[in-house]
Design a protein around this motif. Structure first.
Motif, PDB file in Angstrom:
ATOM      1  N   PRO A  47      64.879   7.980 -69.660  1.00 20.43           N
ATOM      2  CA  PRO A  47      64.611   8.902 -68.475  1.00 20.43           C
ATOM      3  C   PRO A  47      63.354   9.692 -68.942  1.00 20.43           C
ATOM      4  N   TYR A 222      44.438  16.048 -72.118  1.00 16.88           N
ATOM      5  CA  TYR A 222      43.511  16.155 -73.318  1.00 16.88           C
ATOM      6  C   TYR A 222      42.228  16.012 -72.945  1.00 16.88           C
TER       7      TYR A 222
ATOM      8  N   PRO B 271      56.276  17.144 -85.718  1.00 13.69           N
ATOM      9  CA  PRO B 271      56.618  16.168 -84.856  1.00 13.69           C
ATOM     10  C   PRO B 271      57.884  15.226 -85.069  1.00 13.69           C
ATOM     11  N   GLY B 325      51.812  19.924 -75.003  1.00 15.64           N
ATOM     12  CA  GLY B 325      52.272  18.692 -74.311  1.00 15.64           C
ATOM     13  C   GLY B 325      52.970  17.495 -74.929  1.00 15.64           C
ATOM     14  N   ILE B 326      53.356  17.977 -76.241  1.00 18.09           N
ATOM     15  CA  ILE B 326      53.670  16.964 -77.199  1.00 18.09           C
ATOM     16  C   ILE B 326      55.159  17.337 -77.391  1.00 18.09           C
ATOM     17  N   PRO B 327      56.218  16.387 -76.966  1.00 18.24           N
ATOM     18  CA  PRO B 327      57.570  16.342 -77.124  1.00 18.24           C
ATOM     19  C   PRO B 327      57.953  16.350 -78.614  1.00 18.24           C
ATOM     20  N   ALA B 333      60.955  14.997 -74.401  1.00 18.63           N
ATOM     21  CA  ALA B 333      60.469  14.037 -73.785  1.00 18.63           C
ATOM     22  C   ALA B 333      60.841  14.020 -72.169  1.00 18.63           C
ATOM     23  N   VAL B 334      62.225  14.301 -72.126  1.00 20.57           N
ATOM     24  CA  VAL B 334      62.602  14.077 -70.898  1.00 20.57           C
ATOM     25  C   VAL B 334      62.041  15.180 -69.946  1.00 20.57           C
TER      26      VAL B 334
END
Lengths: 330, 505
Positions: A47, A222, B271, B325-327, B333-334
């Motif tokens: 998802p 980015y 990360p 914006g980095i999960p 990520a969801v």
């Protein structure tokens, strides 16, 4: 007491099966297909990812435009076995009402690993549509050592090693095409496979690799923020907008352009009836032609709209399979 | 101070009837989802995501943020009460939580310790997030493959603390964990590994069913074999007042909770590492500090160190998510996917373009932290009644919970099968005196270590130099050698008479 309960159960069972049969005959009797139950739509990735968003946008538009006779789409994320299990299950659905109400999101990124790792082939599915095509670019980070792709090539000639980060599947294939065209070894320009493009972008932002391969959508923010700069378009022609500055490979040197179109499509089980396949192909066509699709998907994620109906999609996917199998030496 | 102003504005966004209502709703749902084994934050957020598309984005993310956050609290419940980890991060809570609730008969205190530590860890994480979020995210970027490899090597040494009395058995199981984790698709080349021709094994062994089976279902089997020995606990402490911890308990709880709060935030920012890794590391670090009772026997310090770490990591993970914006995790990520669906563009410009959104989310985390603590505290008396349910009734109930949890990870019976097999395996191992913890830990860390190490070697063309050329990785390598050689150095020094043997020990 017990007997009467048993009797009641038997009566209920018979009643239920009779009504089921009645429904079944009604279905087969009518020539044109209309969804009569909820549709199970299988997505073989997690998802929130690209395929999932693609699926949910389409099902949302279909609901809003009432293209599925008011029935609901149940999106199922089946990620077992890198998605192979979900694909195998769909391919094995036996003919009947369920087969006509089962869809599978199917992209080149699903098709290629399926061909590589399993004996499952596109012949086990009913291709329904191809909706759009995506392409990649190479980007550098803010503090990159090499500012243009020419500098990268010069560095390689001078004996330096270059590392590109990217995602799985399609990105690896594009990288292999690139290395082959440039005539360098996979050590001179190495590739690091990440689970997702976002991981690859992380490593280029941190300055751990030289270049990152990404589709326009994942890198968009980015680029706007000046954290990534496109340096090579992996396409026959340049991109537009803020990606226009990136040259294609033939502009950089005596090379041919590299383009590895990543298509996004939909298939059903092999056993899906021709009537149902036609119905779905038309429904997807209606989505592809809608304003909502253009605005909420194509423009937003910078894809190339390229609709192919059932017949064209079948040919397209079979062709892709032939080419991929040839590269794999299978 | 500027950030504080933003945060206050964030609270301004938050304090509408609708937003507070969804925070409470998210917090309750998160507790429930977290307490159900197998249905972790990932599944919870993913299930709820489609429901939120009709909301405005700020309200939607506030709800999901609260859910994600409360989930870290809920996971500990089933760990402590029935000995089955609710999700990955709660595996370590079980080590001390379950013995404390059952052997020591202090279930209320165990739950409260876990709640309070979660609160402390989470608060530390959020305060750091508020004032140093973007900075922290930039720091996280510095951790490339080489740095992560060095850090993970240090983390791997913590297995040494977990092997128990028999190091040979511990090391053997560590190896088994690594072997099991290496099944499935090779992450770098995409080639199948140890799949034995099965499509299912192509995707490897899923973590959640493996842990539920290994740690949880093995307990069920044990209960079955002991069902005739009615050693029912006399659970008398059913009021909030009687599950209060003493001041002494609180003093024991505080230092590990604060330490793990900082550690957890740091791990959350990196990360690829997540709340599970943070909990493992928090617990391992606690091993090197003094605990009043030995860890693993129901020590308050043990619960505090890992519960605080996983909540802090959950907060820390928002730094790279919001600033870049980095999960940082699967759940991240969801959430990221959600942001895109709501028409927002996650990335380095989020704070500039949609400040009300970013700060509203951070403010909602603070609120969710307080609300969840209150709710969790309030339900303790009802929860501990679970312990007075007779074993013969608990066995089928827990079995069903285990099955549902394993099924829901990938919507297939494959997970259930894995759960049963690992359950039997776990039971046999326990009976024969093997500790399963090292296998679980290496199962989590080995894939991370493998992919980072191989990436580092691709970058360095196979040279080991990369690990000492980069300053951050050099620091971790030095720490690693200190840990590895410390016993040896001590032995040599003692022999030479430089170091005096402590008589007391």
């Amino acid at each position: 007491m017990k007997k009467s309960i048993l009797l009641l159960a038997v009566v209920l069972l018979i009643a239920a099966s009779v009504s089921l049969f009645a429904q079944g005959t009604a279905e087969t009797g009518s020539k044109s297909f209309v969804p009569s139950k909820d549709i199970e739509w299988v997505v073989t990735s997690s998802p929130g990812g690209g395929s999932d968003i693609y699926t949910r946008v389409i099902s949302d538009i279909m609901n809003r435009k009432n293209l599925a006779n008011g029935k609901t789409f149940l999106v199922m994320n089946k990620t077992d076995g890198g998605g192979e299990v979900g694909r195998l299950q769909v391919s094995r659905v036996s003919a009947g009402n369920i087969a006509d109400h089962t869809l599978l999101t199917f992209n080149s990124g699903d098709h290629a690993p399926m061909l590589k790792n399993t004996a499952n082939r596109i012949e086990n599915f009913t291709p329904i549509a191809v909706m759009a095509v995506d392409k990649q670019l190479l980007y550098i980070g803010e503090y990159a050592k090499y500012k243009t792709f020419n500098e990268v090539l010069n560095a390689v000639k001078a004996g330096n090693n270059i590392v590109i980060a990217g995602s799985k599947g399609d990105d690896i294939a594009t990288y292999e095409m690139l290395v082959k065209e440039l005539g360098v070894s996979q050590n001179q320009i190495a590739f690091i496979t990440n689970n997702a493009t976002s991981d690859a972008i992380t490593s280029v932002l941190g300055g751990h690799v030289d270049l990152v391969m990404s589709k326009p959508a994942a890198a968009d923010q980015y680029v706007i923020a000046g954290k990534l700069t496109p340096v090579l378009a992996l396409s026959e022609t340049r991109f537009t907008g803020n990606l226009a500055s990136a040259p294609t490979l033939s502009e950089v040197g005596p090379y041919k352009n590299i383009e590895n179109p990543i298509w996004r499509g939909v298939v059903g089980p092999k056993s899906m009836s021709a009537e149902a396949a036609d119905f779905w192909s038309n429904a997807f066509k209606a989505v592809a032609e809608s304003e909502e699709w253009k605005k909420e998907y194509i423009e937003k994620y910078k894809l190339v709209p390229e609709f192919r109906d059932r017949a064209a999609a079948t040919e397209y996917m079979q062709n892709f399979q032939k080419l991929t199998l040839a590269t794999l030496g299978k | 101070m500027e950030n504080l102003m933003h945060l206050i504005q964030g609270f301004g966004v938050l304090f509408t009837f609708q937003n507070i209502a969804v925070t409470i709703f998210g917090a309750i749902l998160g507790l429930l989802v977290g307490a159900m084994p197998g249905i972790g934050s990932l599944a919870g957020v993913a299930l709820l995501l489609p429901l939120t598309f009709k909301f405005n984005p700020t309200t939607a993310i506030i709800m999901l943020g609260a859910l994600y956050y409360a989930n870290m609290y809920g996971g500990a419940f089933s760990s402590i009460l029935i000995g089955i980890p609710g999700d990955g991060p709660a595996v370590m809570t079980l080590m001390d939580g379950y013995p404390m609730a059952t052997k020591k008969n202090r279930p209320g205190q165990a739950l409260l310790t876990s709640n309070l530590s979660s609160f402390i860890g989470g608060s530390i994480g959020m305060i750091i997030l508020t004032f140093m979020g973007p900075l922290l995210a930039e720091f996280g970027l510095k951790f490339g493959p080489a740095e992560m490899t060095a850090l993970l090597l240090v983390a791997m040494t913590s297995i040494g603390w977990l092997v128990g009395e028999n190091p040979t058995k511990g090391i053997l199981l560590t190896m088994v964990g690594i072997l099991l984790a290496s099944m499935g698709m090779d992450t770098l080349s995409g080639n199948p590994r140890y799949d034995f021709g099965s499509v299912y094994l192509l995707g490897g062994i899923p973590f959640v069913p493996f842990v539920i089976g290994m740690v949880g279902f093995s307990q069920v089997i044990r209960l079955m074999s002991e069902r005739h020995q009615e050693t029912k606990l006399a659970v008398s402490k059913l009021s909030i007042k009687e599950s209060m911890i003493t001041l002494h308990d609180f003093k024991r709880l505080l230092p590990p909770a604060i330490r793990s709060g900082f550690l957890g935030t740091f791990v959350g920012v990196l990360p690829g590492a997540g709340a599970t890794t943070a909990a493992f590391m928090g617990y391992a670090v606690q091993k090197s500090f003094k605990s009043e009772e030995p860890l693993g026997t129901g020590a308050i310090e043990g619960i505090a160190s890992c519960e605080s770490a996983n909540n802090a990591a959950a907060a820390g993970a928002f730094a790279p998510l919001l600033a870049l914006g980095i999960p940082g995790s699967g759940t991240g990520a969801v959430l990221l996917g959600g942001l895109m669906m709501w028409g927002l563009n996650p990335g380095p410009l989020l704070f500039t373009n949609s400040p009300e959104f970013a700060w509203g989310l951070i403010a909602s985390l603070f609120l969710a932290n307080i609300i969840t603590l209150a709710i969790a505290w309030g339900v303790i008396p009802f929860l501990i009644k679970i312990l007075s349910v007779p074993t013969k009734l608990m066995i089928p109930v827990i079995t069903v919970v285990c099955i549902v949890g394993s099924y829901s990870t990938s919507n297939s019976m494959y997970g259930v099968l894995i759960m049963f097999i690992s359950g039997v395996l776990g039971y046999i191992l326990n009976r024969t005196g093997y500790q399963t913890a090292p296998a679980v830990l290496s199962f989590v860390l080995a894939p991370l270590l493998e992919s980072n190490m191989r990436k580092a070697f691709i970058i360095s063309q196979g040279s080991l130099g990369i690990f000492v050329e980069k300053p951050i990785s050099l620091v971790f390598i030095v720490i690693l050698f200190v840990i590895l050689l410390f016993p040896l150095i001590r032995l040599v020094l003692t022999k030479l008479g430089v170091l005096k043997v402590k008589e007391k020990v």
